[in-house]
Design an enzyme around this catalytic site. Structure first.
Site, PDB file in Angstrom:
ATOM      1  N   GLY A 140      10.818 -29.570   9.420  1.00  0.00           N
ATOM      2  CA  GLY A 140       9.592 -29.812  10.175  1.00  0.00           C
ATOM      3  C   GLY A 140       8.460 -30.284   9.766  1.00  0.00           C
ATOM      4  O   GLY A 140       8.574 -31.566   9.683  1.00  0.00           O
ATOM      5  N   LYS A 211      20.554 -32.044   8.797  1.00  0.00           N
ATOM      6  CA  LYS A 211      19.389 -32.072   7.936  1.00  0.00           C
ATOM      7  C   LYS A 211      19.804 -32.670   6.467  1.00  0.00           C
ATOM      8  O   LYS A 211      19.223 -33.456   5.861  1.00  0.00           O
ATOM      9  CB  LYS A 211      18.343 -31.047   7.973  1.00  0.00           C
ATOM     10  CG  LYS A 211      17.669 -30.677   9.316  1.00  0.00           C
ATOM     11  CD  LYS A 211      17.148 -29.503   9.432  1.00  0.00           C
ATOM     12  CE  LYS A 211      16.305 -29.507  10.690  1.00  0.00           C
ATOM     13  NZ  LYS A 211      16.029 -27.976  10.912  1.00  0.00           N
TER      14      LYS A 211
HETATM   15  N1  HSE Z   1      15.735 -25.521  15.447  1.00  0.00           N
HETATM   16  C1  HSE Z   1      15.323 -26.031  14.243  1.00  0.00           C
HETATM   17  C2  HSE Z   1      14.865 -25.024  13.115  1.00  0.00           C
HETATM   18  C3  HSE Z   1      14.062 -26.828  14.562  1.00  0.00           C
HETATM   19  O1  HSE Z   1      14.978 -23.879  13.575  1.00  0.00           O
HETATM   20  O2  HSE Z   1      14.741 -25.376  11.859  1.00  0.00           O
HETATM   21  C4  HSE Z   1      13.486 -27.538  13.489  1.00  0.00           C
HETATM   22  O3  HSE Z   1      14.359 -28.766  13.121  1.00  0.00           O
END
Ligand code: HSE
Ligand code: NAP
Length: 441
Positions: A140, A211
């Site tokens: 994020g 990720k």
């Molecule tokens: N769905 C993802 C999370 C959004 O909850 O981390 C951020 O990449």
């Protein structure tokens, strides 16, 4: 004092005006003055493509600026920077390839897309003379891509660990604090805009794995195939697991782990529920916050913490990419990524025999004489050494909840143990396995 340079406006197109897209549009507007001053000219959101232009939105965007044709937006000559903020890997891939083919700069927050098609997209960027920026794809609002790509360029990375999914961390925190089961909290995570359109990506660990694959690529130059990520999610965790963690001063975190053994030339990537000691930094990262702990051979341990999901945190990261894209358009090129062929020659994916952990195992078993003996024989047959055993009454009459922890053992032995346990009639449900972090052994 020199006069500020005023360049012509840079025009930004957004494919997707949902949680993230609306945040980006809103903050490009609200920070227009600062951005223009710092980037030497205005940066303007000019158009957005959505599925349904008539849908009511939280921000006001004139209808004439909306279209339902993302592919047309991707090649629109009046757009300089294309932000792919739709999600998914089908249309998102087509749109991204079209934009890169047209020589545009692509900004994306889409980790699934990069994980599955990163190699193809970076090649397309190279061929078309464009570039890809993807800060919002991992953790994020934390500028972790920039940290790995630029700030830590002097380092090799033996270990990177992270809480990479805000939704799971939010759910685990509320399960622990309020004694709720996971489906109750998931609805709230969705309302807050944290969860993916398909929430299975979050709770089954895929989003964290996407990720982790991106971080592994940045750190080691290799696209690890998703099936080679050892992966489990949080769907089957219960209050029994939370209670054990609490009693022994742990917190459960869905932890991504990227380990590189430079001597053996091995790389291993996993995403697994992990008991993290509360005294450790990662054990105190709660709610929607993410954290990434990177150990570099030169810098030593570093930790980065921030909101891992949600409109504003993600918009912050996307806008930092847009700023980098503006500088790229003006000829400031930044550091290149590692080249995969060289990196691939330097290491291979570690076999399960070479990866060691201490494990937590929760079993629902028949509450009958001899059951514990059968379980311990299954473990000892694969040379798995038990560190502790705890038995509690099960949820149903005649059942017991058995929690074992192991000494350090390799993952191949643990896989074989699980398969043996699965064949025992006294084991009544699939075992719940967690890694144990810290220095237990
Ligand atoms: N769905 C993802 C999370 C959004 O909850 O981390 C951020 O990449
Ligand atoms: P979202 O709220 O579901 O928004 C998706 C947007 O894309 C919507 O505006 C939707 O249009 C549009 N869209 C979807 N399919 C389309 C199609 N076929 N044609 C045209 N438009 C289409 O998703 P989000 O949460 O903003 O996430 C977007 C991306 O950012 C995803 O890759 C996600 O993984 C990533 N991300 C999200 C967060 C987060 O916290 N939410 C954080 C980091 C990264 P309509 O509005 O008309 O439906």
């Amino acid at each position: 004092m020199p006069e500020p340079i005023s360049n012509p406006p840079v025009r930004v197109g957004l494919c997707g005006l949902g949680v993230v897209g609306q945040g980006v549009w809103q903050h490009l507007d609200s920070k227009a003055g600062t951005l223009s001053q710092r980037l030497g000219g205005p940066v303007v959101p000019v158009r957005a493509a959505v599925r349904d232009p008539a849908k009511p939105r939280d921000i006001v965007v004139p209808l004439e600026r909306l279209s339902d044709d993302p592919l047309a937006l991707a090649v629109d000559p009046e757009i300089d920077i294309l932000c792919e903020l739709m999600g998914g890997t089908g249309l998102a891939r087509e749109v991204s390839l079209a934009a890169l083919g047209a020589g545009k700069i692509l900004v994306t927050a889409n980790k699934a897309l990069l994980c599955e098609h990163g190699a193809e997209l970076f090649l397309a960027a190279c061929r078309g003379g464009g570039q890809i920026f993807f800060e919002a794809s991992v953790a994020g609002g934390i500028p972790i891509i920039k940290a790995l790509r630029e700030g830590l360029v002097a380092n090799h990375f033996p270990i990177i660990e992270g809480i990479l999914n805000g939704t799971c961390n939010y759910i685990l925190t509320r399960m622990e604090r309020e004694g709720l089961e996971y489906p109750e909290v998931l609805a709230e995570a969705k309302r807050l805009g944290y969860a993916e359109a398909d929430e299975a990506l979050d709770v089954d660990g895929w989003d964290s794995a996407h990720k982790a694959v991106i971080l592994a690529f940045l750190a080691h130059g290799i696209w690890v195939p998703l099936p080679r990520v050892r992966l489990n999610g949080i769907r089957r965790l219960t209050q029994d697991d939370i209670a054990f963690a609490h009693t022994f001063d742990y917190r459960i975190k869905l932890l991504a782990n990227i380990r590189r053994d430079f001597e053996r030339g091995h790389l291993a990537v996993s995403v697994w529920p992990t008991l993290v000691p509360r005294r450790e930094v990662l054990g105190n990262v709660n709610e929607v916050y993410n954290a990434v702990a990177i150990t570099g051979d030169v810098v030593g341990p570093t930790v980065y913490i921030g909101r891992g999901a949600g409109r504003d945190a993600t918009a912050s990261a996307v806008i930092s990419d847009i700023a980098d894209a503006v500088l790229w358009l003006r000829g400031r090129r930044g550091l290149p990524l590692q080249t995969p062929p060289e990196a691939e020659a330097a290491c291979e994916l570690a076999p399960a025999e070479a990866i060691e952990n201490c494990f937590y195992l929760r079993l629902t078993v028949e509450d009958a004489p001899g059951v514990l003996a059968q379980i311990s024989s299954a473990l000892s047959a694969h040379h798995v050494s038990i560190a502790s055993v705890l038995q509690r009454p099960g949820r149903q009459a005649g059942e017991a909840c058995l929690i074992l922890t192991t000494h350090r053992t390799n993952q191949a032995a643990m896989d074989e143990t699980l398969s043996s346990l699965g064949g025992l009639s006294c084991v009544l449900a699939d075992p719940q396995l967690m890694f144990i972090g810290g220095d237990l052994d």
